[in-house]
Design a protein around this motif. Structure first.
Motif, PDB file in Angstrom:
ATOM      1  N   ARG A  17     120.035  20.999  -0.220  1.00  9.50           N
ATOM      2  CA  ARG A  17     121.072  21.993  -0.473  1.00  9.50           C
ATOM      3  C   ARG A  17     120.486  23.372  -0.258  1.00  9.50           C
ATOM      4  O   ARG A  17     119.594  23.801  -0.992  1.00  9.50           O
ATOM      5  N   PRO A  18     120.959  24.089   0.750  1.00  7.37           N
ATOM      6  CA  PRO A  18     120.509  25.475   0.916  1.00  7.37           C
ATOM      7  C   PRO A  18     121.078  26.322  -0.222  1.00  7.37           C
ATOM      8  O   PRO A  18     122.271  26.291  -0.483  1.00  7.37           O
ATOM      9  N   ASN A  19     120.219  27.030  -0.901  1.00  6.14           N
ATOM     10  CA  ASN A  19     120.653  27.868  -2.014  1.00  6.14           C
ATOM     11  C   ASN A  19     120.742  29.344  -1.653  1.00  6.14           C
ATOM     12  O   ASN A  19     121.458  30.095  -2.297  1.00  6.14           O
ATOM     13  N   ARG A  20     120.008  29.722  -0.625  1.00  7.39           N
ATOM     14  CA  ARG A  20     120.008  31.121  -0.166  1.00  7.39           C
ATOM     15  C   ARG A  20     120.214  31.115   1.346  1.00  7.39           C
ATOM     16  O   ARG A  20     119.273  30.968   2.126  1.00  7.39           O
ATOM     17  N   TRP A  21     121.484  31.280   1.749  1.00  5.98           N
ATOM     18  CA  TRP A  21     121.844  31.187   3.156  1.00  5.98           C
ATOM     19  C   TRP A  21     121.127  32.204   4.031  1.00  5.98           C
ATOM     20  O   TRP A  21     120.908  31.955   5.215  1.00  5.98           O
ATOM     21  N   TRP A  22     120.775  33.348   3.486  1.00  5.29           N
ATOM     22  CA  TRP A  22     120.094  34.367   4.284  1.00  5.29           C
ATOM     23  C   TRP A  22     118.672  33.935   4.653  1.00  5.29           C
ATOM     24  O   TRP A  22     118.035  34.570   5.473  1.00  5.29           O
ATOM     25  N   LYS A  23     118.211  32.824   4.100  1.00  6.62           N
ATOM     26  CA  LYS A  23     116.900  32.279   4.464  1.00  6.62           C
ATOM     27  C   LYS A  23     117.101  31.034   5.336  1.00  6.62           C
ATOM     28  O   LYS A  23     116.439  30.016   5.166  1.00  6.62           O
ATOM     29  N   ILE A  24     118.011  31.136   6.289  1.00  5.25           N
ATOM     30  CA  ILE A  24     118.407  30.003   7.116  1.00  5.25           C
ATOM     31  C   ILE A  24     117.236  29.410   7.914  1.00  5.25           C
ATOM     32  O   ILE A  24     117.218  28.212   8.193  1.00  5.25           O
ATOM     33  N   ALA A  25     116.253  30.200   8.259  1.00 10.95           N
ATOM     34  CA  ALA A  25     115.096  29.679   8.995  1.00 10.95           C
ATOM     35  C   ALA A  25     114.362  28.639   8.152  1.00 10.95           C
ATOM     36  O   ALA A  25     113.946  27.594   8.677  1.00 10.95           O
ATOM     37  N   LYS A  26     114.211  28.894   6.874  1.00 12.09           N
ATOM     38  CA  LYS A  26     113.548  27.922   5.996  1.00 12.09           C
ATOM     39  C   LYS A  26     114.404  26.666   5.853  1.00 12.09           C
ATOM     40  O   LYS A  26     113.894  25.551   5.878  1.00 12.09           O
ATOM     41  N   VAL A  27     115.698  26.854   5.706  1.00 14.00           N
ATOM     42  CA  VAL A  27     116.622  25.726   5.603  1.00 14.00           C
ATOM     43  C   VAL A  27     116.523  24.869   6.866  1.00 14.00           C
ATOM     44  O   VAL A  27     116.435  23.641   6.799  1.00 14.00           O
ATOM     45  N   SER A  28     116.510  25.510   8.013  1.00  9.50           N
ATOM     46  CA  SER A  28     116.443  24.796   9.294  1.00  9.50           C
ATOM     47  C   SER A  28     115.159  23.994   9.428  1.00  9.50           C
ATOM     48  O   SER A  28     115.181  22.873   9.947  1.00  9.50           O
ATOM     49  N   ARG A  29     114.041  24.544   8.985  1.00 12.23           N
ATOM     50  CA  ARG A  29     112.763  23.819   9.071  1.00 12.23           C
ATOM     51  C   ARG A  29     112.809  22.545   8.239  1.00 12.23           C
ATOM     52  O   ARG A  29     112.307  21.504   8.653  1.00 12.23           O
ATOM     53  N   VAL A  30     113.397  22.624   7.058  1.00  9.90           N
ATOM     54  CA  VAL A  30     113.496  21.442   6.207  1.00  9.90           C
ATOM     55  C   VAL A  30     114.415  20.411   6.863  1.00  9.90           C
ATOM     56  O   VAL A  30     114.084  19.236   6.975  1.00  9.90           O
ATOM     57  N   ALA A  31     115.581  20.852   7.323  1.00 11.66           N
ATOM     58  CA  ALA A  31     116.558  19.945   7.932  1.00 11.66           C
ATOM     59  C   ALA A  31     116.024  19.301   9.212  1.00 11.66           C
ATOM     60  O   ALA A  31     116.359  18.153   9.514  1.00 11.66           O
ATOM     61  N   ALA A  32     115.206  20.006   9.968  1.00  9.32           N
ATOM     62  CA  ALA A  32     114.718  19.510  11.258  1.00  9.32           C
ATOM     63  C   ALA A  32     113.790  18.311  11.114  1.00  9.32           C
ATOM     64  O   ALA A  32     113.600  17.566  12.076  1.00  9.32           O
ATOM     65  N   ALA A  33     113.242  18.084   9.948  1.00  7.01           N
ATOM     66  CA  ALA A  33     112.318  16.962   9.772  1.00  7.01           C
ATOM     67  C   ALA A  33     113.039  15.616   9.729  1.00  7.01           C
ATOM     68  O   ALA A  33     112.473  14.595  10.130  1.00  7.01           O
ATOM     69  N   MET A  34     114.277  15.584   9.269  1.00  2.29           N
ATOM     70  CA  MET A  34     114.960  14.302   9.060  1.00  2.29           C
ATOM     71  C   MET A  34     115.236  13.523  10.350  1.00  2.29           C
ATOM     72  O   MET A  34     115.006  12.310  10.381  1.00  2.29           O
ATOM     73  N   PRO A  35     115.729  14.126  11.433  1.00  6.11           N
ATOM     74  CA  PRO A  35     115.970  13.315  12.644  1.00  6.11           C
ATOM     75  C   PRO A  35     114.721  12.595  13.153  1.00  6.11           C
ATOM     76  O   PRO A  35     114.805  11.446  13.596  1.00  6.11           O
ATOM     77  N   ARG A  36     113.558  13.233  13.068  1.00  8.01           N
ATOM     78  CA  ARG A  36     112.312  12.564  13.491  1.00  8.01           C
ATOM     79  C   ARG A  36     112.017  11.358  12.606  1.00  8.01           C
ATOM     80  O   ARG A  36     111.575  10.316  13.087  1.00  8.01           O
ATOM     81  N   MET A  37     112.252  11.503  11.315  1.00  5.75           N
ATOM     82  CA  MET A  37     112.014  10.386  10.396  1.00  5.75           C
ATOM     83  C   MET A  37     112.954   9.224  10.714  1.00  5.75           C
ATOM     84  O   MET A  37     112.526   8.068  10.769  1.00  5.75           O
ATOM     85  N   LEU A  38     114.232   9.521  10.923  1.00 10.59           N
ATOM     86  CA  LEU A  38     115.206   8.468  11.207  1.00 10.59           C
ATOM     87  C   LEU A  38     114.916   7.776  12.529  1.00 10.59           C
ATOM     88  O   LEU A  38     115.055   6.554  12.646  1.00 10.59           O
TER      89      LEU A  38
END
Length: 165
Positions: free
Chosen positions: A27-48
């Motif tokens: 859950r992104p809590n601070r949208w203005w830090k979208i780069a950090k959110v994106s880095r976390v989200a980007a890990a899941m497709p590789r895992m799957l």
């Protein structure tokens, strides 16, 4: 591509005594830090992708939903398979998890959550009506309902069917 819709009522036939259900999300809590959110989200497709190409890892299948709080529902052979994947230095999980713990844990910028359940087959009841392959039936075996498993009461408490290869 259109998914095949199965007319009528169906259920999941686990073919095993237990199933491990793992829910995970962010859950992104601070949208203005979208780069950090994106880095976390980007890990899941590789895992799957890794799990999809390695049946010995023990993940049977998954479904996912996106929104403010994302969620991935996955079915596993056992808790041991899940823990082995999480701790495996060769899998695409450990490095992103360590990076998250070092850079983001405790900041409140991105929330991560998970829940794990070890469920006996006799404690599971499923029904799918006019659905494509989905959920537990997609992860194990999809079976039509009949006289012996027509009601929720009949399905709940049933011993598993034959083992699924």
């Amino acid at each position: 591509m259109a998914q095949q819709i199965f007319a009528g009522r169906h259920t999941a036939d686990l073919g095993r005594d237990t199933i491990t259900v793992f829910l995970i999300g962010m859950r992104p809590n601070r949208w203005w830090k979208i780069a950090k959110v994106s880095r976390v989200a980007a890990a899941m497709p590789r895992m799957l992708q890794h799990l999809a190409t390695d049946p010995d890892a023990g993940m049977l299948g998954y479904e996912q939903w996106f929104g403010r709080t994302t969620m991935l529902l996955s079915y596993w052979e056992s808790p041991e398979h899940l823990r082995r994947f999480a701790a495996d230095k060769e899998s695409p999980h450990l490095a992103p998890w360590r990076r998250f713990m070092k850079e983001l844990s405790g900041t409140g910028d991105v929330g991560i959550w998970h829940e794990t359940y070890q469920v006996p087959a006799t404690g599971i009841e499923t029904v799918y009506n006019g659905m494509p392959l989905f959920g537990l039936a997609k992860a194990t075996a999809h079976a039509p309902l009949g006289a012996r498993n027509n009601t929720a009461k009949q399905r709940m408490g049933r011993a598993p069917g034959p083992k699924v290869p």
